[in-house]
Structure formats: C-alpha cells, structure tokens
Scaffold this active site. Structure first.
Site, PDB file in Angstrom:
ATOM      1  N   LYS A  35      63.212   7.117 -11.518  1.00  0.00           N
ATOM      2  CA  LYS A  35      61.784   7.026 -11.850  1.00  0.00           C
ATOM      3  C   LYS A  35      61.426   5.591 -12.239  1.00  0.00           C
ATOM      4  O   LYS A  35      62.323   4.780 -12.507  1.00  0.00           O
ATOM      5  CB  LYS A  35      61.467   7.993 -12.988  1.00  0.00           C
ATOM      6  CG  LYS A  35      62.124   7.612 -14.298  1.00  0.00           C
ATOM      7  CD  LYS A  35      61.967   8.698 -15.355  1.00  0.00           C
ATOM      8  CE  LYS A  35      62.633   8.275 -16.638  1.00  0.00           C
ATOM      9  NZ  LYS A  35      62.788   9.380 -17.585  1.00  0.00           N
ATOM     10  N   ARG A 130      57.484  18.476 -25.649  1.00  0.00           N
ATOM     11  CA  ARG A 130      56.678  17.698 -24.724  1.00  0.00           C
ATOM     12  C   ARG A 130      56.361  18.626 -23.559  1.00  0.00           C
ATOM     13  O   ARG A 130      55.273  19.163 -23.483  1.00  0.00           O
ATOM     14  CB  ARG A 130      57.478  16.463 -24.288  1.00  0.00           C
ATOM     15  CG  ARG A 130      56.720  15.188 -24.301  1.00  0.00           C
ATOM     16  CD  ARG A 130      57.617  13.985 -24.092  1.00  0.00           C
ATOM     17  NE  ARG A 130      58.674  14.163 -23.091  1.00  0.00           N
ATOM     18  CZ  ARG A 130      59.453  13.189 -22.639  1.00  0.00           C
ATOM     19  NH1 ARG A 130      59.291  11.967 -23.084  1.00  0.00           N
ATOM     20  NH2 ARG A 130      60.391  13.417 -21.753  1.00  0.00           N
ATOM     21  N   TYR A 252      52.182 -21.563 -29.240  1.00  0.00           N
ATOM     22  CA  TYR A 252      50.954 -21.010 -29.801  1.00  0.00           C
ATOM     23  C   TYR A 252      51.154 -20.625 -31.262  1.00  0.00           C
ATOM     24  O   TYR A 252      52.171 -20.021 -31.616  1.00  0.00           O
ATOM     25  CB  TYR A 252      50.510 -19.772 -29.023  1.00  0.00           C
ATOM     26  CG  TYR A 252      49.935 -20.105 -27.663  1.00  0.00           C
ATOM     27  CD1 TYR A 252      48.743 -20.820 -27.555  1.00  0.00           C
ATOM     28  CD2 TYR A 252      50.574 -19.704 -26.504  1.00  0.00           C
ATOM     29  CE1 TYR A 252      48.209 -21.120 -26.314  1.00  0.00           C
ATOM     30  CE2 TYR A 252      50.050 -19.997 -25.254  1.00  0.00           C
ATOM     31  CZ  TYR A 252      48.856 -20.714 -25.165  1.00  0.00           C
ATOM     32  OH  TYR A 252      48.350 -21.001 -23.946  1.00  0.00           O
ATOM     33  N   MET A 304      52.570 -16.905 -21.723  1.00  0.00           N
ATOM     34  CA  MET A 304      52.433 -16.106 -20.499  1.00  0.00           C
ATOM     35  C   MET A 304      53.458 -16.504 -19.440  1.00  0.00           C
ATOM     36  O   MET A 304      54.060 -15.648 -18.784  1.00  0.00           O
ATOM     37  CB  MET A 304      51.014 -16.264 -19.939  1.00  0.00           C
ATOM     38  CG  MET A 304      50.737 -15.378 -18.754  1.00  0.00           C
ATOM     39  SD  MET A 304      49.095 -15.620 -18.064  1.00  0.00           S
ATOM     40  CE  MET A 304      48.083 -14.743 -19.245  1.00  0.00           C
TER      41      MET A 304
HETATM   42  C1  PLP Z   1      64.240   9.543 -17.818  1.00  0.00           C
HETATM   43  C2  PLP Z   1      64.845  10.871 -17.816  1.00  0.00           C
HETATM   44  C3  PLP Z   1      66.230  11.033 -17.774  1.00  0.00           C
HETATM   45  C4  PLP Z   1      67.201   9.875 -17.864  1.00  0.00           C
HETATM   46  O1  PLP Z   1      67.296   9.464 -19.208  1.00  0.00           O
HETATM   47  P1  PLP Z   1      68.273   8.244 -19.629  1.00  0.00           P
HETATM   48  O2  PLP Z   1      68.156   8.211 -21.093  1.00  0.00           O
HETATM   49  O3  PLP Z   1      67.699   7.030 -18.976  1.00  0.00           O
HETATM   50  O4  PLP Z   1      69.617   8.579 -19.120  1.00  0.00           O
HETATM   51  C5  PLP Z   1      66.728  12.309 -17.665  1.00  0.00           C
HETATM   52  N1  PLP Z   1      65.902  13.379 -17.627  1.00  0.00           N
HETATM   53  C6  PLP Z   1      64.563  13.260 -17.692  1.00  0.00           C
HETATM   54  C7  PLP Z   1      63.719  14.461 -17.667  1.00  0.00           C
HETATM   55  C8  PLP Z   1      63.994  12.007 -17.787  1.00  0.00           C
HETATM   56  O5  PLP Z   1      62.668  11.903 -17.871  1.00  0.00           O
END
Ligand code: PLP
Length: 360
Positions: A35, A130, A252, A304
């Site tokens: 992802k 969640r 800055y 930046m």
């Molecule tokens: C992102 C995610 C993972 C992977 O988690 P890591 O901590 O990066 O290993 C696994 N399952 C779900 C549902 C996730 O959203």
C-alpha cells in the site's frame, strides 16, 4: 543537470527481507503489503522485488489493476475492500480478494452481478476499533456471505493495535479466536511486529509491510538487530560550504547559533523532498546525517529545498561531497525517531520530485 538528490532502491534487500519473514513464519503464506506506493518504494518496482511473495495487499483499486496489468497473476488483497458498488466490476474482472469490514460492503456484494464468486476476507475488529465486525456480527456477516452465492472462499483477518508495544496481542487474539470459533477459513493476523514477536499469530497468511522495506517496527530494536536491510536510500550532495563565527545563526528563525567557529554544509534536500521539517537541528538535539560516509548532524531548521549540516570535523567535505539522509549506513528509523515520527512516515512521504533509481 538536475539537483543532486536521488532515491535509490536496492531490490536484493527486498528479497532478503522477505526471506527474513519466511524464516520467522515458515509455515505461513505471505501477503506482501504494498500500500501507499509500496511505502514510497514504487508499486511496480517493489512488486517485482517481492515476486517471491504469495500475494500482494494494498488499498487502492487502481493500484491493484496496475499490478494485474503488469502481468501479476498472484492473489491481490484489497485491505479495505470496496467503497462503492461500481468497484465490484474490476474486482470481478481482475479476480481481487476483498477484505470486508462493514455490512454496507456485504450488501453491495449481495446485490452484485458477478462473472464468478469472489474470494473474501472478513475483517474482525478484535480491539483496534477502526474497521471490522465484532462479537456476534462476525457470525452474522459470515452467514450472509455464505447465503449470498456471491463469494467463493471466506477467510478472516484482524489487525493488531499494539503488537510493537506493551499491550501485545493476547487480548485481541482471544477475541478473534472466540468470535471465529468453528467457522472454516484461512486467517491472516500478523503485521511485521507480530511476525517478529508473536509466532502464535502467524496463521495461514502473514501481512508484513515495514520489515520488507528494511525498517524496524519496534522503537527499542534496530533493523540491523533484526537482520533487516534498508531498501530505500535517500542521498544528495553538499552544494555550498559556509564558515561560521561564534554568534552566527543558521536558517529560518535563526534557531541554531554557533558557539564556536564552525564549518557547515548546505545539502540539496528539504521538506519538499520528504525530509521531515520537524527534524531538530540544535546543539542539544539534532538529527543524524552522513557526509562522505562520516556521521554528523543537522543544524538549523530544515527548509523547503535545503538543510544544513555540521562539517567541522569532516575535513575532506566540500561542494559535491555525498550525503546520505537515510538508508544504507543510516537507518530511516533513527532519523524518524529524531524527528518524533516513525520510519513508515518518512518512507511514504518521499516526494515525487525526487529522481528514483532501482539497483540490484
Ligand atoms: C499496513 C498494514 C499492514 C502492514 O503493517 P506493518 O506494520 O507495516 O508490517 C498489515 N495489515 C494491514 C491491514 C495494514 O493496513
């Protein structure tokens, strides 16, 4: 010539880190979590480097389609399932596996016209609060899916809130076991932290993310100690050198003040490249950087397009000297901790403007 900043991605490190997953969970299949553009590593590049995985897991339907169109035939799990009924058309056509976390999604499936039943993974809310079904909702959703005629295999999934922390996984494991008792289906529970720390979570499939990219899910355990190798290296160069006298300020807000004569370097990397603006650059607290392979630290605020580093003790440093912001030789975990965040955020935030190269 473009600015000297670049991100390089070592594909052999992806393969190695996947082997570390296999070593810890030898009896589980692996959903490689890709992802967020594979945590900033480039979706197709990472999928290629992880081609020994058993499947890929992500969120975005268009990204899933990109994987299929790149010729990937392995299972692809949509971790948040579908968002609207029309999403089911590509799901059906490309044979994606769907995580289902809400009755609205079950309803969309019940009403769909499909070419063939889809594989689904019922998400159990075991305590993260969640996404997912809890308590008796799990059985109810399972029964509805079975009765719908729209699903092939039904598996189970849950996600741990604190596999890297003090709470651990026990309470969530107990709820998951109770609510799915007697229901057939493969389970997938473990993220990286659970893979590394809790073998009892491994189940049919594991879901590593961060460890594949060579970072540690634990605040108190380094990636190197876990035998993980960094995949992304963010590197740049010194583009200017300044001599400071005591009392001179840098950047800055003039937040950094030299207390002695200093030589500082200006690095072509700033927050618009994905470097965290909150990385401190003070005498009391600063952020590690490598210049010409030598450890040093940031001075002043990150701007930046630039940041400044202390060169006082690196006599050979000059314009053109190589700088490692994170990656090989300096874990993103360490830089992230200094900036009050986690490596996940740094990796994902790598900016599109940074030129990228894949290396074997
Ligand atoms: C992102 C995610 C993972 C992977 O988690 P890591 O901590 O990066 O290993 C696994 N399952 C779900 C549902 C996730 O959203």
């Amino acid at each position: 010539m473009p600015r000297p900043i670049r991100a390089s991605f070592r594909l052999s490190a992806l393969r190695h880190n996947l082997e570390v997953v296999r070593r810890h969970a030898p009896n589980s299949r692996v959903w490689a979590v890709v992802k967020a553009n594979a945590y900033g590593h480039g979706l197709l590049r990472a999928a290629q480097g992880l081609n020994n995985a058993d499947g890929y897991a992500l969120l975005d339907l268009n990204d899933a389609v990109r994987l299929r169109e790149a010729g990937i035939a392995k299972p692809i799990l949509l971790l948040e399932g579908i968002f609207q009924p029309s999403d089911l058309e590509p799901v059906d056509r490309y044979r994606f596996t769907l995580a289902l976390h809400d009755l609205e999604q079950v309803l969309m499936l019940e009403r769909a016209q499909l070419l063939a039943p889809v594989a689904v993974c019922l998400k159990v809310n075991s305590g993260m609060n969640r996404l997912g079904f809890a308590g008796t909702q799990v059985r109810q959703a399972y029964a509805r899916l079975q009765a719908s005629g729209k699903v092939g295999s039904i598996g189970f999934m849950t996600h741990f809130a604190d596999a890297d922390g003090a709470a651990g996984v026990a309470a969530q494991m107990a709820r998951f076991a109770e609510w799915t008792a007697g229901l057939p289906g493969d389970a997938t529970l473990a993220n990286s932290a659970a893979i590394l720390r809790y073998p009892e979570t491994h189940a049919a499939w594991v879901r590593p993310g961060i460890m594949l990219y060579g970072c540690s899910p634990f605040a108190d355990l380094s990636a190197a100690a876990l035998d993980l190798r960094p995949v992304m290296t963010l590197a740049s160069e010194i583009i200017s050198v300044q001599q400071l006298q005591p009392g001179d300020r840098v950047g800055y807000g003039g937040t950094f003040e030299a207390r002695r004569p200093m030589r500082i370097g200006v690095v072509a990397c700033g927050y618009a490249d994905g470097y965290p603006r909150h990385a401190p650059g003070l005498d009391e607290q600063s952020t590690p950087v490598l210049v010409a392979g030598e450890p040093t630290r940031t001075v002043g605020r990150v701007s930046m397009d630039m940041l400044c580093v202390d060169l006082s003790h690196i006599a050979q440093a000059r314009v053109g000297s190589p700088v490692t912001l994170w990656g090989e030789g300096l874990s993103a975990d360490v830089v992230a901790a200094s900036a009050g965040t986690v490596s996940y955020e740094l990796l994902c935030a790598l900016a599109a403007r940074v030129p990228q190269v894949g290396i074997d």
